[in-house]
Design a protein around this motif. Structure first.
Motif, PDB file in Angstrom:
ATOM      1  N   ASN A 135       6.974  -5.152 -11.971  1.00 48.84           N
ATOM      2  CA  ASN A 135       5.697  -4.732 -11.359  1.00 48.84           C
ATOM      3  C   ASN A 135       5.877  -4.048  -9.992  1.00 48.84           C
ATOM      4  N   ALA A 136       4.795  -4.150  -9.200  1.00 49.49           N
ATOM      5  CA  ALA A 136       4.830  -3.636  -7.827  1.00 49.49           C
ATOM      6  C   ALA A 136       4.591  -4.815  -6.891  1.00 49.49           C
ATOM      7  N   LEU A 137       4.806  -4.604  -5.620  1.00 48.83           N
ATOM      8  CA  LEU A 137       4.773  -5.714  -4.662  1.00 48.83           C
ATOM      9  C   LEU A 137       3.460  -6.493  -4.678  1.00 48.83           C
ATOM     10  N   THR A 138       2.338  -5.800  -4.535  1.00 49.66           N
ATOM     11  CA  THR A 138       1.067  -6.538  -4.412  1.00 49.66           C
ATOM     12  C   THR A 138       0.734  -7.266  -5.714  1.00 49.66           C
ATOM     13  N   VAL A 139       1.112  -6.669  -6.840  1.00 49.06           N
ATOM     14  CA  VAL A 139       0.888  -7.345  -8.125  1.00 49.06           C
ATOM     15  C   VAL A 139       1.676  -8.653  -8.139  1.00 49.06           C
ATOM     16  N   SER A 164      -1.354  -8.606   9.336  1.00 54.62           N
ATOM     17  CA  SER A 164      -0.521  -8.463   8.135  1.00 54.62           C
ATOM     18  C   SER A 164      -0.875  -7.150   7.447  1.00 54.62           C
ATOM     19  N   PHE A 165      -0.017  -6.690   6.573  1.00 51.71           N
ATOM     20  CA  PHE A 165      -0.236  -5.413   5.889  1.00 51.71           C
ATOM     21  C   PHE A 165      -1.557  -5.486   5.099  1.00 51.71           C
ATOM     22  N   PRO A 166      -2.365  -4.413   5.126  1.00 47.58           N
ATOM     23  CA  PRO A 166      -3.689  -4.477   4.482  1.00 47.58           C
ATOM     24  C   PRO A 166      -3.655  -5.004   3.047  1.00 47.58           C
ATOM     25  N   SER A 167      -2.645  -4.618   2.279  1.00 48.02           N
ATOM     26  CA  SER A 167      -2.622  -5.050   0.885  1.00 48.02           C
ATOM     27  C   SER A 167      -2.485  -6.581   0.797  1.00 48.02           C
ATOM     28  N   ASP A 168      -1.697  -7.164   1.669  1.00 48.86           N
ATOM     29  CA  ASP A 168      -1.536  -8.628   1.696  1.00 48.86           C
ATOM     30  C   ASP A 168      -2.846  -9.278   2.128  1.00 48.86           C
ATOM     31  N   HIS A 169      -3.463  -8.668   3.124  1.00 46.46           N
ATOM     32  CA  HIS A 169      -4.734  -9.185   3.630  1.00 46.46           C
ATOM     33  C   HIS A 169      -5.772  -9.207   2.497  1.00 46.46           C
ATOM     34  N   GLN A 224       7.839  -7.584  10.279  1.00 48.64           N
ATOM     35  CA  GLN A 224       6.466  -7.085  10.407  1.00 48.64           C
ATOM     36  C   GLN A 224       6.450  -5.550  10.311  1.00 48.64           C
ATOM     37  N   PHE A 225       5.550  -5.025   9.491  1.00 53.03           N
ATOM     38  CA  PHE A 225       5.604  -3.579   9.204  1.00 53.03           C
ATOM     39  C   PHE A 225       5.323  -2.719  10.436  1.00 53.03           C
ATOM     40  N   TYR A 226       4.503  -3.198  11.368  1.00 51.64           N
ATOM     41  CA  TYR A 226       4.125  -2.362  12.515  1.00 51.64           C
ATOM     42  C   TYR A 226       5.087  -2.576  13.699  1.00 51.64           C
ATOM     43  N   PHE A 249       7.015 -15.410   1.480  1.00 47.73           N
ATOM     44  CA  PHE A 249       7.222 -14.257   2.373  1.00 47.73           C
ATOM     45  C   PHE A 249       7.076 -12.942   1.627  1.00 47.73           C
ATOM     46  N   ASP A 250       6.440 -11.982   2.296  1.00 50.92           N
ATOM     47  CA  ASP A 250       6.425 -10.584   1.848  1.00 50.92           C
ATOM     48  C   ASP A 250       7.621  -9.938   2.541  1.00 50.92           C
ATOM     49  N   LEU A 251       8.613  -9.562   1.751  1.00 56.39           N
ATOM     50  CA  LEU A 251       9.867  -9.067   2.329  1.00 56.39           C
ATOM     51  C   LEU A 251      10.009  -7.553   2.263  1.00 56.39           C
ATOM     52  N   ALA A 252       8.865  -6.855   2.138  1.00 53.52           N
ATOM     53  CA  ALA A 252       8.898  -5.387   2.006  1.00 53.52           C
ATOM     54  C   ALA A 252       9.802  -4.735   3.054  1.00 53.52           C
ATOM     55  N   HIS A 253       9.691  -5.185   4.307  1.00 54.11           N
ATOM     56  CA  HIS A 253      10.437  -4.541   5.390  1.00 54.11           C
ATOM     57  C   HIS A 253      11.704  -5.308   5.768  1.00 54.11           C
ATOM     58  N   ALA A 254      11.976  -6.364   5.026  1.00 56.14           N
ATOM     59  CA  ALA A 254      13.163  -7.172   5.331  1.00 56.14           C
ATOM     60  C   ALA A 254      14.277  -6.922   4.321  1.00 56.14           C
ATOM     61  N   TRP A 272       8.873  -8.483  -2.849  1.00 57.97           N
ATOM     62  CA  TRP A 272       9.286  -7.308  -2.074  1.00 57.97           C
ATOM     63  C   TRP A 272       9.143  -6.054  -2.930  1.00 57.97           C
ATOM     64  N   CYS A 273       9.098  -4.928  -2.259  1.00 53.85           N
ATOM     65  CA  CYS A 273       9.115  -3.656  -2.973  1.00 53.85           C
ATOM     66  C   CYS A 273      10.542  -3.102  -2.835  1.00 53.85           C
ATOM     67  N   SER A 274      10.816  -2.002  -3.537  1.00 54.73           N
ATOM     68  CA  SER A 274      12.197  -1.499  -3.493  1.00 54.73           C
ATOM     69  C   SER A 274      12.274  -0.038  -3.066  1.00 54.73           C
ATOM     70  N   TYR A 275      11.121   0.527  -2.690  1.00 53.95           N
ATOM     71  CA  TYR A 275      11.153   1.966  -2.359  1.00 53.95           C
ATOM     72  C   TYR A 275      11.470   2.225  -0.884  1.00 53.95           C
ATOM     73  N   LYS A 276      11.545   1.162  -0.071  1.00 47.35           N
ATOM     74  CA  LYS A 276      11.856   1.373   1.358  1.00 47.35           C
ATOM     75  C   LYS A 276      13.380   1.348   1.519  1.00 47.35           C
ATOM     76  N   TYR A 277      13.892   0.218   2.043  1.00 46.22           N
ATOM     77  CA  TYR A 277      15.331   0.157   2.303  1.00 46.22           C
ATOM     78  C   TYR A 277      16.162   0.144   1.015  1.00 46.22           C
TER      79      TYR A 277
HETATM   80  C1  LIG Z   1       4.472  -5.196   4.154  1.00 44.58           C
HETATM   81  C2  LIG Z   1       3.899  -4.532   2.941  1.00 44.58           C
HETATM   82  N1  LIG Z   1       3.239  -5.271   2.032  1.00 44.58           N
HETATM   83  C3  LIG Z   1       2.701  -4.711   0.937  1.00 44.58           C
HETATM   84  C4  LIG Z   1       2.797  -3.364   0.686  1.00 44.58           C
HETATM   85  C5  LIG Z   1       2.151  -2.783  -0.529  1.00 44.58           C
HETATM   86  O1  LIG Z   1       3.067  -2.486  -1.491  1.00 44.58           O
HETATM   87  P1  LIG Z   1       2.700  -1.977  -2.969  1.00 44.58           P
HETATM   88  O2  LIG Z   1       1.836  -0.771  -2.837  1.00 44.58           O
HETATM   89  O3  LIG Z   1       4.015  -1.622  -3.540  1.00 44.58           O
HETATM   90  O4  LIG Z   1       2.020  -3.091  -3.668  1.00 44.58           O
HETATM   91  C6  LIG Z   1       3.489  -2.554   1.598  1.00 44.58           C
HETATM   92  C7  LIG Z   1       3.617  -1.111   1.383  1.00 44.58           C
HETATM   93  O5  LIG Z   1       4.137  -0.349   2.150  1.00 44.58           O
HETATM   94  C8  LIG Z   1       4.044  -3.162   2.753  1.00 44.58           C
HETATM   95  O6  LIG Z   1       4.688  -2.432   3.685  1.00 44.58           O
END
Ligand SMILES: Cc1ncc(COP(=O)(O)O)c(C=O)c1O
Length: 467
Positions: A135-139, A164-169, A224-226, A249-254, A272-277
């Motif tokens: 899937n994708a991270l938020t899913v 926190s990142f809007p999608s997590d919120h 933290q993304f910001y 933990f949301d490890l998108a940026h870790a 976590w997602c895999s399109y960043k690092y």
């Molecule tokens: C910290 C964080 N959480 C969640 C997401 C959302 O990821 P996705 O669109 O792959 O669900 C991102 C996307 O950049 C993110 O940086």
């Protein structure tokens, strides 16, 4: 792989400056750091965008044949050169043998995800069985919360960062609503102190200590993304679990940025997602972790046929034999065309190792910080405007490779001028520019060129009119 003690960035610059008898900001320092870099050959494994292909450049300001200065791996990693080959292998298989591709080849489609999951284990510090690629991270966050967030009248809150990142919120808001609860009462957000950008660990631990009995789940980001702040994952996990909370933990940026030991830290769940690092391309295949201690107790709330044991999956008797642990959370068959790019990238991580990457990263980001401070800090310029402020923590243990910069002049003007000159970074609200030198493909010379361009922009009279 590496055994010599870690040399701090400032010491490396001093040593080279003494050897070359030059100023610390001299270009030759960056070139020497690149020469000494044992991971430099990995840059050749990636396509580095050229200036001429960027939509934002001003042709009068750049050499169109040069490489762009790509410092945006925190948002979208660059393309490993082997991606195309691996995609072609699967396209070819599909073209030549159709459905037989499910069972044969390097990545039999039916176990496409499983065929590469072993390459992820050292990156997140987990056993293979604790990780699932899907899937994708938020899913994945939703799927995990459906199982880990089981509110009771006494323990009904989710603790998260206010920024926190809007999608997590949104995911958390909607999960709270799904249980018929009041978001105002059940969503506990923790803010930095007045006038501060980053959260203090003591403040996080205090909230956990004081309110832990009413918290069902703690969901923090790893980095933290910001702000780029790297949270103390083991300390948050230990404090939360001592109070009876699940800690995720949301490890998108870790992931792929800092070293992680999810299993040993006892983290309950992570995604976590895999399109960043991890450089898997936009919308790439995401990951999830469920600690093995939960393998037989925490079950997926939503089930599909790929959560069923492979040995009996095709009996089609509708008698679920759920795979224990993370793999039971899989719902659908794996997308092989998303497996290929991730495969190409994870092989590079395996060759480089996270330990060596982190070691380089500390030096690379430290060099960026050092150079920025030389030109634009209050201490070194006697408060002369324009100033650059680094909001990312300065302690190496509290950050990954990203630095977030704010300016004493308009951020918009600075960002546009950087883009025109082929610097690829990004801006995030309210007023930051995020810059991430990635150890797998960025060079010290990239960092040098970035700082020189930024300095030229900030110093130019033409630009100050823009600001
Ligand atoms: C910290 C964080 N959480 C969640 C997401 C959302 O990821 P996705 O669109 O792959 O669900 C991102 C996307 O950049 C993110 O940086």
């Amino acid at each position: 792989m590496e055994s010599s003690p870690l040399e701090l960035p400032v010491d490396a610059v001093r040593r080279i400056t003494a050897e070359l008898k030059c100023h610390p900001t001299d270009e030759r320092v960056a070139l020497r750091l690149d020469e000494e870099d044992k991971l430099k050959h990995f840059r050749d494994c990636f396509y580095i965008p050229k200036m001429r292909d960027l939509p934002s450049i001003d042709p009068s300001l750049v050499n169109k044949d040069e490489n762009a200065i790509y410092l945006l791996g925190n948002s979208l990693g660059l393309q490993p050169k082997m991606v195309r080959t691996y995609l072609e292998e699967e396209l070819e298989k599909w073209a030549k043998m159709g459905a037989y591709g499910h069972d044969v080849g390097k990545r039999p489609w039916i176990i496409g995800d499983e065929s590469i999951v072993g390459l992820m284990k050292d990156i997140v510090g987990a056993h293979e069985k604790e990780i699932v690629l899907m899937n994708a991270l938020t899913v994945n966050l939703h799927l995990l919360l459906l199982s880990f967030f089981k509110p009771t009248p006494r323990r009904h809150k989710i603790l998260l960062e206010s920024k926190s990142f809007p999608s997590d919120h949104y995911a958390i808001e909607s999960q709270i609503r799904l249980h018929g609860l009041d978001v105002e009462k059940s969503m506990r957000m923790i803010k930095p102190r007045q006038g501060e950008e980053t959260l203090r660990m003591e403040d996080i631990l205090k909230v956990i200590e004081e309110e832990g009995d009413s918290i069902a789940v703690i969901l923090f980001s790893g980095v933290q993304f910001y702000t780029g702040q790297f949270f103390d994952i083991p300390a948050i996990t230990k404090a939360g679990q001592a109070k009876g909370c699940f800690v995720g933990f949301d490890l998108a940026h870790a992931v792929g940025n800092v070293e992680l030991h999810l299993h040993d830290w006892g983290v309950d769940f992570a995604c976590w997602c895999s399109y960043k690092y991890l450089n898997s391309g936009a919308g790439g295949l995401a990951g999830a972790f469920v600690h093995e201690k939960h393998a037989h107790t925490i079950k997926p709330a939503l089930v599909g046929w790929f959560g069923h044991e492979l040995s009996t999956r095709f009996k089609m008797d509708n008698k679920l034999q759920l795979i224990p642990g993370a793999n039971g959370f899989r719902i659908s068959n794996p997308p092989i065309l998303l497996v290929c790019p991730l495969h190409a990238s994870l092989e590079l991580f395996q060759q480089a190792t996270m330990t060596a990457l982190r070691r380089k990263s500390i030096l690379l980001t430290g060099y960026l910080e050092y150079m920025l401070k030389q030109y634009h800090s209050k201490e070194n310029t006697g408060n002369k405007e324009p100033l650059v402020n680094i909001i990312t923590p300065s302690r190496v243990e509290d950050r990954g490779c990203q630095l977030t910069l704010t300016f004493s002049v308009s951020r918009k003007g600075v960002f546009e001028e950087l883009e025109k000159r082929g610097v690829v970074c990004d801006k995030r609200e309210p007023d930051g520019i995020r810059v991430a030198p990635v150890p797998l493909y960025n060079s010290f010379h990239d960092v040098y060129k970035f700082v020189r361009l930024l300095t030229a922009i900030l110093d130019s009279t033409e630009a100050s009119q823009v600001f």
